[in-house]
Design an enzyme around this catalytic site. Structure first.
Site: not given
Length: 438
Positions: A121-122, A125, A134, A138, A141, A143, A302, A339, A346
């Site tokens: 995206r950036y 990076r 995981c 969570c 999450c 995702r 999100d 985000d 962000k």
């Protein structure tokens, strides 16, 4: 003997002969992760009514349950439904509610994925998804769409596609390993992956995003730290959301990482009825810096599917930031960000401290409400840049200082030397050139 009576009770329900050595074995913790409603009730010693059970089972069919025995032991069973650890780990029937504004992939990570496993995206990076697994799922999450792939761990061949993409894009200087949790990979695979990434000349830093210090601190073993230390500079960001998550075990894990020389950061998510309180957030931040972890981001929750019950108004985040600015150390304050949906990245969100301004004055207010002015310079001439860097006459020492001239292969790699080849003294072709020229 286990750490405390609650952990001892849980461990003995799992294995009658379980001792401290097993409880602190991260693989034992993973083998006995709580993945069913019935196991949760048995180990914590609680009971849901039948109506709740039906809704919860439907929730877990869509969004799987997985809690480590360690993280389960932090739940206060006397008031478990109001416990912040419970709310982050167990799940609610509200997760089945999907609003029109919610998306499976709210950040458009898949749309910004040029090859499997990479989100770019950036400009400089990339995010490298190295696992969908995981140690704990969570409930907040972003995702959640990927968490259902509970058996997906990319092979070396799949990871190689991401490595090839990074190697083929010289402007990528920063690689963030994410998932899932990268530290769910075996030590040997982590070693191989970091070795391959750090071989790429233009990659300057590698980051790892992990929640292991929070939900499975025993994963931070001496062996793992010794592997990670080979690949400095390596930055590690973790994900504490509540001061209750900072325990003796998590402190030990953080100390191992900090002593290993890794800069540590923390990314929290603002969650309704979990940490949406200035006092709770300040306590968390102070505990983090006490353990050598610098608060990095405070995320607005999100727009992922099923997270509406976790979201607060952005105004609540602004209120929390107002309670921090001026009231605690600058390095103890995270950047509050949204985000942006659709992959906009962000966006920092801050209280407004500029009241007004004119051509020569800015009117400001401080955290106390004191209003002051800042006098702008009367004469300021902007230095216009034509971006013709090759012919620039300014002294811009943006490169690292050199203590000696580069020689050998280093000379060819240097951007400050015009040499394009190294030629042996007795090279016949060069001797012929000199003779012909003479």
């Amino acid at each position: 003997m286990i750490y405390n009576n609650r952990q001892q009770t849980i461990a003995h329900k799992i294995e009658t002969e379980a001792q401290l050595s097993k409880w602190k074995d991260w693989r034992w913790q993973l083998r006995h992760s709580i993945k069913t409603l019935e196991k949760f009730e048995e180990l914590l010693g609680v009971k849901f009514d039948e109506e709740e059970r039906e809704g919860l089972k439907e929730t877990f069919d869509k969004f799987p349950l997985s809690i480590t025995p360690y993280y389960l032991s932090l739940i206060n069973k006397k008031d478990f439904k109001n416990d912040p650890v419970f709310k982050q780990s167990f799940g609610q029937v509200e997760e089945l509610i999907t609003l029109k504004s919610e998306l499976a992939d709210p950040l458009s990570e898949d749309s910004d994925s040029p090859v499997e496993g990479i989100t770019h995206r950036y400009p400089d990076r990339v995010l490298f998804h190295v696992s969908n697994i995981c140690s704990m799922y969570c409930r907040h999450c972003t995702r959640k769409r990927k968490v259902g792939d509970i058996d997906y761990v990319p092979s070396k061949e799949q990871l190689q596609k991401g490595l090839d993409y990074i190697a083929g894009n010289p402007h990528v200087r920063d690689v963030l390993l994410s998932g899932g949790d990268p530290l769910m990979l075996p030590d040997e695979k982590i070693d191989w992956l970091l070795s391959e990434i750090t071989k790429i000349p233009h990659v300057e830093i590698v980051r790892i995003g992990t929640r292991m210090p929070v939900v499975l601190p025993y994963r931070i073993t001496d062996k793992l730290v010794s592997i990670l230390k080979k690949y400095q500079p390596l930055w590690i960001n973790t994900h504490f959301n509540h001061p209750k998550e900072i325990t003796a075990s998590s402190k030990e894990a953080l100390a191992k990482l900090a002593d290993g020389g890794f800069p540590l950061g923390n990314q929290s998510v603002l969650l309704a009825d979990v940490n949406d309180c200035p006092r709770i957030m300040k306590s968390l931040l102070h505990k983090l810096v006490e353990n050598r972890v610098r608060p990095y981001y405070l995320y607005q929750c999100d727009l992922s599917e099923g997270l509406s019950h976790f979201r607060t108004p952005i105004g609540k985040g602004i209120e929390i930031m107002e309670s921090l600015i001026g009231h605690t150390s600058g390095f103890a304050r995270p950047t509050y960000v949204v985000d942006a949906p659709g992959g906009g990245g962000k966006i920092p969100v801050m209280p407004n401290y500029i009241i007004s301004w004119s051509t020569n004055k800015v009117v400001l207010r401080n955290y106390e409400g004191v209003i002051t002015t800042y006098k702008e310079p009367d004469s300021y001439e902007a230095k216009m840049c034509d971006r013709d860097c090759e012919n620039c006459k300014l002294d811009l020492p943006i490169q690292e200082g050199q203590e000696e001239d580069a020689i050998g292969i280093e000379k060819l790699l240097s951007d400050t030397d015009d040499a394009i080849s190294l030629i042996p003294e007795d090279n016949e072709r060069m001797i012929r050139r000199e003779e012909d020229a003479g």
